[in-house]
Scaffold this active site. Structure first.
Site, PDB file in Angstrom:
ATOM      1  N   MET A 102       0.840  -1.200   0.000  1.00 29.26           N
ATOM      2  CA  MET A 102       0.000   0.000   0.000  1.00 29.26           C
ATOM      3  C   MET A 102       0.877   1.254   0.000  1.00 29.26           C
ATOM      4  O   MET A 102       0.405   2.353   0.286  1.00 29.26           O
ATOM      5  CB  MET A 102      -0.935   0.005   1.209  1.00 29.26           C
ATOM      6  CG  MET A 102      -1.908  -1.167   1.169  1.00 29.26           C
ATOM      7  SD  MET A 102      -3.395  -0.896   2.133  1.00 29.26           S
ATOM      8  CE  MET A 102      -2.722  -0.711   3.765  1.00 29.26           C
TER       9      MET A 102
ATOM     10  N   HIS B 126       9.000   0.993   3.593  1.00 24.54           N
ATOM     11  CA  HIS B 126      10.055   0.997   4.601  1.00 24.54           C
ATOM     12  C   HIS B 126      10.882  -0.267   4.404  1.00 24.54           C
ATOM     13  O   HIS B 126      10.653  -1.028   3.453  1.00 24.54           O
ATOM     14  CB  HIS B 126       9.459   1.103   6.014  1.00 24.54           C
ATOM     15  CG  HIS B 126       8.378   0.110   6.290  1.00 24.54           C
ATOM     16  ND1 HIS B 126       8.593  -1.248   6.321  1.00 24.54           N
ATOM     17  CD2 HIS B 126       7.039   0.269   6.504  1.00 24.54           C
ATOM     18  CE1 HIS B 126       7.464  -1.881   6.577  1.00 24.54           C
ATOM     19  NE2 HIS B 126       6.492  -0.988   6.682  1.00 24.54           N
ATOM     20  N   GLU B 127      11.826  -0.483   5.325  1.00 24.48           N
ATOM     21  CA  GLU B 127      12.742  -1.628   5.170  1.00 24.48           C
ATOM     22  C   GLU B 127      12.016  -2.970   5.138  1.00 24.48           C
ATOM     23  O   GLU B 127      12.529  -3.936   4.588  1.00 24.48           O
ATOM     24  CB  GLU B 127      13.775  -1.633   6.294  1.00 24.48           C
ATOM     25  CG  GLU B 127      14.761  -0.490   6.238  1.00 24.48           C
ATOM     26  CD  GLU B 127      15.709  -0.575   5.044  1.00 24.48           C
ATOM     27  OE1 GLU B 127      16.047  -1.688   4.618  1.00 24.48           O
ATOM     28  OE2 GLU B 127      16.092   0.489   4.535  1.00 24.48           O
TER      29      GLU B 127
ATOM     30  N   HIS C   8       9.106  -3.614   3.633  1.00 24.74           N
ATOM     31  CA  HIS C   8       8.738  -3.819   2.229  1.00 24.74           C
ATOM     32  C   HIS C   8       9.989  -4.140   1.395  1.00 24.74           C
ATOM     33  O   HIS C   8       9.980  -5.020   0.538  1.00 24.74           O
ATOM     34  CB  HIS C   8       8.100  -2.551   1.641  1.00 24.74           C
ATOM     35  CG  HIS C   8       6.845  -2.109   2.314  1.00 24.74           C
ATOM     36  ND1 HIS C   8       6.778  -0.982   3.091  1.00 24.74           N
ATOM     37  CD2 HIS C   8       5.588  -2.626   2.314  1.00 24.74           C
ATOM     38  CE1 HIS C   8       5.552  -0.808   3.542  1.00 24.74           C
ATOM     39  NE2 HIS C   8       4.793  -1.800   3.092  1.00 24.74           N
TER      40      HIS C   8
ATOM     41  N   ARG D 278       2.349   2.688   9.677  1.00 20.29           N
ATOM     42  CA  ARG D 278       1.558   3.445  10.654  1.00 20.29           C
ATOM     43  C   ARG D 278       2.394   3.936  11.836  1.00 20.29           C
ATOM     44  O   ARG D 278       1.898   4.731  12.632  1.00 20.29           O
ATOM     45  CB  ARG D 278       0.396   2.596  11.169  1.00 20.29           C
ATOM     46  CG  ARG D 278      -0.671   2.357  10.097  1.00 20.29           C
ATOM     47  CD  ARG D 278      -1.863   1.604  10.632  1.00 20.29           C
ATOM     48  NE  ARG D 278      -2.987   1.608   9.707  1.00 20.29           N
ATOM     49  CZ  ARG D 278      -3.327   0.567   8.940  1.00 20.29           C
ATOM     50  NH1 ARG D 278      -2.629  -0.549   8.975  1.00 20.29           N
ATOM     51  NH2 ARG D 278      -4.370   0.653   8.136  1.00 20.29           N
TER      52      ARG D 278
ATOM     53  N   MET E 233       8.502  -2.829  11.919  1.00 22.15           N
ATOM     54  CA  MET E 233       8.310  -1.677  11.025  1.00 22.15           C
ATOM     55  C   MET E 233       6.904  -1.698  10.460  1.00 22.15           C
ATOM     56  O   MET E 233       6.369  -2.749  10.129  1.00 22.15           O
ATOM     57  CB  MET E 233       9.324  -1.725   9.898  1.00 22.15           C
ATOM     58  CG  MET E 233      10.704  -1.455  10.402  1.00 22.15           C
ATOM     59  SD  MET E 233      11.812  -1.121   9.033  1.00 22.15           S
ATOM     60  CE  MET E 233      13.309  -0.836   9.957  1.00 22.15           C
TER      61      MET E 233
ATOM     62  N   GLN F  77      -3.036 -12.231   7.525  1.00 21.04           N
ATOM     63  CA  GLN F  77      -3.164 -11.954   6.085  1.00 21.04           C
ATOM     64  C   GLN F  77      -2.379 -12.984   5.268  1.00 21.04           C
ATOM     65  O   GLN F  77      -2.880 -13.527   4.271  1.00 21.04           O
ATOM     66  CB  GLN F  77      -2.629 -10.548   5.814  1.00 21.04           C
ATOM     67  CG  GLN F  77      -2.334 -10.244   4.354  1.00 21.04           C
ATOM     68  CD  GLN F  77      -1.917  -8.805   4.148  1.00 21.04           C
ATOM     69  OE1 GLN F  77      -2.739  -7.912   4.284  1.00 21.04           O
ATOM     70  NE2 GLN F  77      -0.662  -8.555   3.819  1.00 21.04           N
TER      71      GLN F  77
ATOM     72  N   GLN G  96     -10.437  -2.863   1.804  1.00 17.55           N
ATOM     73  CA  GLN G  96     -10.006  -3.518   3.050  1.00 17.55           C
ATOM     74  C   GLN G  96     -10.043  -2.595   4.250  1.00 17.55           C
ATOM     75  O   GLN G  96      -9.615  -2.986   5.339  1.00 17.55           O
ATOM     76  CB  GLN G  96      -8.612  -4.126   2.872  1.00 17.55           C
ATOM     77  CG  GLN G  96      -7.487  -3.116   2.763  1.00 17.55           C
ATOM     78  CD  GLN G  96      -6.191  -3.771   2.350  1.00 17.55           C
ATOM     79  OE1 GLN G  96      -6.059  -4.277   1.223  1.00 17.55           O
ATOM     80  NE2 GLN G  96      -5.203  -3.788   3.231  1.00 17.55           N
TER      81      GLN G  96
HETATM   82  P1  AMP Z   1       1.382  -3.044   3.423  1.00 16.05           P
HETATM   83  O1  AMP Z   1       1.958  -1.959   2.574  1.00 16.05           O
HETATM   84  O2  AMP Z   1       1.319  -2.685   4.863  1.00 16.05           O
HETATM   85  O3  AMP Z   1       0.119  -3.609   2.859  1.00 16.05           O
HETATM   86  O4  AMP Z   1       2.440  -4.220   3.368  1.00 16.05           O
HETATM   87  C1  AMP Z   1       2.864  -4.775   2.145  1.00 16.05           C
HETATM   88  C2  AMP Z   1       3.652  -6.023   2.421  1.00 16.05           C
HETATM   89  O5  AMP Z   1       4.791  -5.724   3.228  1.00 16.05           O
HETATM   90  C3  AMP Z   1       2.835  -7.077   3.186  1.00 16.05           C
HETATM   91  O6  AMP Z   1       3.139  -8.364   2.676  1.00 16.05           O
HETATM   92  C4  AMP Z   1       3.338  -6.916   4.597  1.00 16.05           C
HETATM   93  O7  AMP Z   1       3.225  -8.087   5.376  1.00 16.05           O
HETATM   94  C5  AMP Z   1       4.811  -6.591   4.341  1.00 16.05           C
HETATM   95  N1  AMP Z   1       5.380  -5.912   5.510  1.00 16.05           N
HETATM   96  C6  AMP Z   1       4.894  -4.823   6.157  1.00 16.05           C
HETATM   97  N2  AMP Z   1       5.663  -4.527   7.219  1.00 16.05           N
HETATM   98  C7  AMP Z   1       6.651  -5.457   7.257  1.00 16.05           C
HETATM   99  C8  AMP Z   1       7.747  -5.704   8.127  1.00 16.05           C
HETATM  100  N3  AMP Z   1       8.012  -4.926   9.174  1.00 16.05           N
HETATM  101  N4  AMP Z   1       8.556  -6.751   7.860  1.00 16.05           N
HETATM  102  C9  AMP Z   1       8.315  -7.557   6.789  1.00 16.05           C
HETATM  103  N5  AMP Z   1       7.290  -7.382   5.928  1.00 16.05           N
HETATM  104  C10 AMP Z   1       6.470  -6.349   6.159  1.00 16.05           C
END
Ligand code: AMP
Length: 297
Positions: free
Chosen positions: A43, A47-48, A50, A203, A200, A169, A74
């Site tokens: 989304m 960050h690290e 991703h 939010r 990380m 998820q 969602q």
């Molecule tokens: P989001 O942008 O929050 O929908 O996350 C995109 C993808 O990055 C999802 O597969 C998350 O599980 C993964 N993700 C988010 N935060 C982390 C993290 N701290 N460590 C590893 N993967 C992450």
């Protein structure tokens, strides 16, 4: 620190389904060694965490696509859809530095041309979604599964990378791919943390300095439970109860759940045998944080 994997190249920025489809057709379906296309759905507000998924994909696949889409389907009515961070230029620079080949940034009006209610939805099994985050975010996992199914169908990756950070998820996606025989492999990425243990998350920027200082307590509680249960010094229920009372006593923190579950079915676990996942969600003021640890014997 952002780890450069390739020298800076500019990823293609694809917005329409048409552009994506033309790009996708140019990618060879097969070839020796690596998978053709690796996919990291996000989304944005990268960050690290991703980037660790991106690095995995760049290493294992010939081409890597990152999608950036804040999926309205969602988000609940009272959630943070409108204020979700959208630093697109920064995200694009991070993707370029990480060696991403294409960024897919679809428009909501093309994703949901008839509105969010008029769409065929993927409904994951209730046993996976009625508890944990699903209890506090009704409809959330159906929104996630639906958009991920659409993205898979548009991007047609051989591999898709998801973080263990969002464990429920990840489990829903694994089940969907298995149940619907979707032709790709889902790859798990370990949770990436700040130095003090806080997972990380896009939010985290909303936390006040006081909340930010307190937030590593989630990981501390999870690791305590992992150690106590693995070492046999406490039963699962004793350890979880102690964790709950610690989190519930913190000022400004509202615990939503702290549970030990089976790693695949997400059903509550009473006794530890080989493995378990301990999951937590708590609100720090308005900011909802989730975390988990996977424990193996
Ligand atoms: P989001 O942008 O929050 O929908 O996350 C995109 C993808 O990055 C999802 O597969 C998350 O599980 C993964 N993700 C988010 N935060 C982390 C993290 N701290 N460590 C590893 N993967 C992450």
């Amino acid at each position: 620190m952002i780890m450069p994997v390739k020298s800076t190249t500019h990823p293609l920025f694809l917005e329409s389904f048409d552009e994506l489809s033309r790009w996708r057709q140019d990618q060879a379906a097969t070839g020796p060694g690596k998978a053709a296309v690796g996919f990291v759905p996000t989304m944005g507000a990268l960050h690290e965490g991703h980037l660790s998924l991106v690095h995995q994909s760049v290493k294992e696949c010939r081409k890597t696509v990152v999608s950036i889409f804040v999926n309205p389907l969602q988000f609940g009515a009272n959630e943070d859809l409108d204020r979700y961070p959208r630093p697109l230029d920064r995200d694009m620079a991070m993707c370029a530095e990480a060696g991403v080949d294409a960024i897919f940034h679809p428009l909501a009006r093309e994703m949901y041309p008839h509105g969010q209610d008029l769409i065929t939805k993927v409904v994951p099994p209730e046993t996976l979604t009625e508890r944990l985050c699903g209890l506090f975010r009704p409809g959330h996992f159906s929104g996630v599964a639906t958009v991920v199914a659409k993205l898979f169908s548009l991007v047609q990756p051989q591999r898709a990378y998801f973080g263990e950070k969002d464990y429920q998820q990840l489990t829903v996606i694994h089940h969907m791919v298995r149940d619907l025989n979707l032709p790709l492999e889902v790859v798990n990425g370990a949770t990436i943390r700040e130095r003090d243990g806080l997972a990380m998350s896009s939010r985290n920027v909303y936390l006040t300095p006081e909340q930010r200082a307190l937030a590593p307590v989630l990981y501390e509680v999870l690791t305590n439970i992992a150690n106590e249960v693995r070492n046999g010094t406490k039963s699962i229920s004793q350890s979880i109860e102690a964790g709950r009372s610690r989190l519930s006593s913190l000022p400004g923190v509202s615990l939503q759940y702290l549970e030990a579950c089976d790693v695949d079915s997400l059903q509550p676990l009473e006794r530890f045998t080989n493995s378990m996942v301990v999951l937590v969600a708590a609100k720090f003021g308005d900011v909802r944080l989730i975390d988990n640890v996977i424990v193996r014997a």
